[in-house]
Design a protein around this motif. Structure first.
Motif, PDB file in Angstrom:
ATOM      1  N   GLN A 124      27.365  39.720  -4.497  1.00 17.10           N
ATOM      2  CA  GLN A 124      28.117  40.912  -4.870  1.00 17.10           C
ATOM      3  C   GLN A 124      27.356  41.822  -5.829  1.00 17.10           C
ATOM      4  OE1 GLN A 124      28.536  37.900  -6.025  1.00 17.10           O
ATOM      5  NE2 GLN A 124      29.177  37.884  -8.166  1.00 17.10           N
ATOM      6  N   ASP A 125      26.272  41.329  -6.428  1.00 20.48           N
ATOM      7  CA  ASP A 125      25.556  42.100  -7.432  1.00 20.48           C
ATOM      8  C   ASP A 125      24.647  43.148  -6.799  1.00 20.48           C
ATOM      9  OD1 ASP A 125      26.784  40.634  -9.377  1.00 20.48           O
ATOM     10  OD2 ASP A 125      25.084  39.309  -9.759  1.00 20.48           O
ATOM     11  N   ALA A 126      24.524  44.289  -7.452  1.00 20.60           N
ATOM     12  CA  ALA A 126      23.668  45.372  -6.970  1.00 20.60           C
ATOM     13  C   ALA A 126      22.246  45.169  -7.477  1.00 20.60           C
ATOM     14  CB  ALA A 126      24.198  46.715  -7.451  1.00 20.60           C
ATOM     15  N   ILE A 127      21.270  45.347  -6.579  1.00 25.88           N
ATOM     16  CA  ILE A 127      19.863  45.221  -6.942  1.00 25.88           C
ATOM     17  C   ILE A 127      19.136  46.490  -6.523  1.00 25.88           C
ATOM     18  CG2 ILE A 127      17.724  43.914  -6.654  1.00 25.88           C
ATOM     19  CD1 ILE A 127      19.395  41.447  -6.069  1.00 25.88           C
ATOM     20  N   VAL A 128      18.518  47.154  -7.483  1.00 24.94           N
ATOM     21  CA  VAL A 128      17.731  48.358  -7.225  1.00 24.94           C
ATOM     22  C   VAL A 128      16.260  47.987  -7.337  1.00 24.94           C
ATOM     23  CG1 VAL A 128      17.115  50.653  -8.077  1.00 24.94           C
ATOM     24  CG2 VAL A 128      19.519  49.930  -8.050  1.00 24.94           C
ATOM     25  N   HIS A 129      15.496  48.297  -6.309  1.00 25.28           N
ATOM     26  CA  HIS A 129      14.063  47.988  -6.312  1.00 25.28           C
ATOM     27  C   HIS A 129      13.257  49.270  -6.423  1.00 25.28           C
ATOM     28  CE1 HIS A 129      10.164  46.992  -4.144  1.00 25.28           C
ATOM     29  NE2 HIS A 129      10.145  46.238  -5.214  1.00 25.28           N
ATOM     30  N   ARG A 130      12.277  49.273  -7.324  1.00 26.62           N
ATOM     31  CA  ARG A 130      11.354  50.408  -7.430  1.00 26.62           C
ATOM     32  C   ARG A 130       9.937  49.868  -7.382  1.00 26.62           C
ATOM     33  NH1 ARG A 130      11.035  55.726  -8.452  1.00 26.62           N
ATOM     34  NH2 ARG A 130      13.309  55.897  -8.613  1.00 26.62           N
ATOM     35  N   ASP A 131       9.146  50.397  -6.478  1.00 28.11           N
ATOM     36  CA  ASP A 131       7.772  49.941  -6.280  1.00 28.11           C
ATOM     37  C   ASP A 131       6.816  50.874  -7.021  1.00 28.11           C
ATOM     38  OD1 ASP A 131       5.318  49.016  -5.391  1.00 28.11           O
ATOM     39  OD2 ASP A 131       6.060  48.579  -3.375  1.00 28.11           O
TER      40      ASP A 131
ATOM     41  N   ARG B 196      11.055  36.119  -4.455  1.00 28.38           N
ATOM     42  CA  ARG B 196      11.742  34.834  -4.531  1.00 28.38           C
ATOM     43  C   ARG B 196      12.929  34.925  -5.477  1.00 28.38           C
ATOM     44  NH1 ARG B 196       9.781  29.651  -3.239  1.00 28.38           N
ATOM     45  NH2 ARG B 196      11.024  27.947  -4.129  1.00 28.38           N
ATOM     46  N   PHE B 197      12.727  35.585  -6.622  1.00 28.39           N
ATOM     47  CA  PHE B 197      13.814  35.769  -7.587  1.00 28.39           C
ATOM     48  C   PHE B 197      14.987  36.491  -6.930  1.00 28.39           C
ATOM     49  CE2 PHE B 197      16.251  37.704 -10.887  1.00 28.39           C
ATOM     50  CZ  PHE B 197      16.098  36.913 -12.025  1.00 28.39           C
ATOM     51  N   VAL B 198      14.690  37.591  -6.254  1.00 27.84           N
ATOM     52  CA  VAL B 198      15.746  38.411  -5.645  1.00 27.84           C
ATOM     53  C   VAL B 198      16.464  37.653  -4.532  1.00 27.84           C
ATOM     54  CG1 VAL B 198      16.159  40.472  -4.234  1.00 27.84           C
ATOM     55  CG2 VAL B 198      14.752  40.622  -6.298  1.00 27.84           C
ATOM     56  N   ARG B 199      15.713  36.955  -3.674  1.00 23.25           N
ATOM     57  CA  ARG B 199      16.353  36.200  -2.588  1.00 23.25           C
ATOM     58  C   ARG B 199      17.313  35.151  -3.137  1.00 23.25           C
ATOM     59  NH1 ARG B 199      11.119  36.016  -0.279  1.00 23.25           N
ATOM     60  NH2 ARG B 199      10.892  33.871  -1.042  1.00 23.25           N
TER      61      ARG B 199
ATOM     62  N   ALA C 144       9.029  27.091  -9.109  1.00 24.08           N
ATOM     63  CA  ALA C 144      10.078  26.199  -9.615  1.00 24.08           C
ATOM     64  C   ALA C 144      10.730  26.788 -10.862  1.00 24.08           C
ATOM     65  CB  ALA C 144       9.490  24.825  -9.917  1.00 24.08           C
ATOM     66  N   GLN C 145       9.936  27.421 -11.714  1.00 26.82           N
ATOM     67  CA  GLN C 145      10.490  28.063 -12.912  1.00 26.82           C
ATOM     68  C   GLN C 145      11.386  29.242 -12.545  1.00 26.82           C
ATOM     69  OE1 GLN C 145       7.631  28.678 -16.299  1.00 26.82           O
ATOM     70  NE2 GLN C 145       6.213  27.653 -14.915  1.00 26.82           N
ATOM     71  N   VAL C 146      10.974  30.004 -11.534  1.00 29.92           N
ATOM     72  CA  VAL C 146      11.807  31.122 -11.074  1.00 29.92           C
ATOM     73  C   VAL C 146      13.142  30.603 -10.562  1.00 29.92           C
ATOM     74  CG1 VAL C 146      12.048  32.874  -9.260  1.00 29.92           C
ATOM     75  CG2 VAL C 146       9.928  32.723 -10.583  1.00 29.92           C
ATOM     76  N   ASP C 147      13.118  29.563  -9.757  1.00 35.01           N
ATOM     77  CA  ASP C 147      14.356  28.998  -9.214  1.00 35.01           C
ATOM     78  C   ASP C 147      15.280  28.540 -10.342  1.00 35.01           C
ATOM     79  OD1 ASP C 147      13.290  29.460  -6.740  1.00 35.01           O
ATOM     80  OD2 ASP C 147      12.862  27.346  -6.284  1.00 35.01           O
ATOM     81  N   ALA C 148      14.720  27.836 -11.315  1.00 31.38           N
ATOM     82  CA  ALA C 148      15.533  27.337 -12.427  1.00 31.38           C
ATOM     83  C   ALA C 148      16.086  28.489 -13.260  1.00 31.38           C
ATOM     84  CB  ALA C 148      14.706  26.397 -13.302  1.00 31.38           C
ATOM     85  N   LEU C 149      15.271  29.533 -13.452  1.00 29.64           N
ATOM     86  CA  LEU C 149      15.724  30.684 -14.231  1.00 29.64           C
ATOM     87  C   LEU C 149      16.873  31.398 -13.533  1.00 29.64           C
ATOM     88  CD1 LEU C 149      15.352  32.666 -16.605  1.00 29.64           C
ATOM     89  CD2 LEU C 149      13.649  33.862 -15.195  1.00 29.64           C
ATOM     90  N   VAL C 150      16.734  31.618 -12.223  1.00 31.34           N
ATOM     91  CA  VAL C 150      17.811  32.277 -11.477  1.00 31.34           C
ATOM     92  C   VAL C 150      19.088  31.445 -11.549  1.00 31.34           C
ATOM     93  CG1 VAL C 150      18.608  32.985  -9.194  1.00 31.34           C
ATOM     94  CG2 VAL C 150      16.282  33.517  -9.926  1.00 31.34           C
TER      95      VAL C 150
END
Length: 229
Positions: free
Chosen positions: A41-48, A30-33, A210-216
């Protein structure tokens, strides 16, 4: 702006996608979306880390890491190859977003293994016995790097002042070593009541989202910036 997104849950998929999915993966996705929608434009690197956990440090790793680079044997470079990659990803990131579920009151072993691989003398912290005062210092300080922790707990009351706060070793366990190398904790959001699987869990999930949305929204308006050299 670069984001490093780490998942450490052993569960695959988010809890909004599968009956036994991960709440931390759900929050991280949710944060990433939302971030991509606001700042494409920002780069996002994901590591599992949950699917591909780094190996824990061993005697060979320690020997190699504490040998000055100019004196390392070829095998030492091989022993540190993955650690170097993980450190490079961390150094390149401005914002580190970590899904950190609670396993037996602490972080998952795979997340601890990642921390042990990136807290490296000469790479992320300095050490000099001859240095006046404190012989250790963070090498990533002053770069504006910030940390976001997204957690999940089976029980409830683990936040400060809660009934089980003294048993919560997740947030401090992750934030302390990362602060040691110069990365400050920006926010920690967690879902509780997972083991109860009732209306309280659903309310906790809704509150966390909701906290994630507000933080983003807040961070996207004022993203971390690197200090000028």
């Amino acid at each position: 702006m670069k984001i490093l997104h780490l998942d450490s849950s052993a569960r695959s998929g988010g809890s909004d996608q599968a009956p036994y999915g991960s709440h931390t993966r759900r929050l991280g996705q949710r944060f990433v979306r939302r971030w991509r929608a606001s700042r494409p434009q920002d780069a996002i690197v994901h590591r599992d880390l949950g699917a591909q956990p780094p190996p824990p440090v061993d005697a060979r790793w320690i020997h190699a890491a504490f040998t000055p680079p100019a004196r390392r044997a070829p095998w030492m470079g091989e022993a540190l190859a993955l650690s170097d990659l993980l450190v490079d990803e961390l150094i390149a990131a401005d914002l580190i977003v970590i899904g950190a579920p609670m396993y037996n009151f602490g972080m998952p072993a795979q997340l601890k293994a990642w921390i042990d691989n990136v807290v490296r003398v000469g790479r992320t912290f300095g050490f000099d016995r001859a240095r006046p005062g404190e012989p250790y210092w963070p090498l990533l300080a002053g770069q504006g790097k910030r940390l976001v922790l997204l957690g999940a707990r089976g029980d409830y009351g683990y936040d400060a002042g809660g009934r089980l706060a003294a048993r919560n070793h997740v947030e401090a366990g992750v934030a302390t070593p990362l602060r040691y190398i110069g990365i400050e904790l920006e926010a920690a959001i967690a879902v509780e009541y997972d083991e109860f699987a009732d209306a309280r869990l659903q309310a906790s999930l809704a509150a966390a989202e909701a906290q994630v949305d507000a933080l983003v929204d807040r961070l996207a308006l004022s993203p971390p910036t690197r200090a000028c050299a």
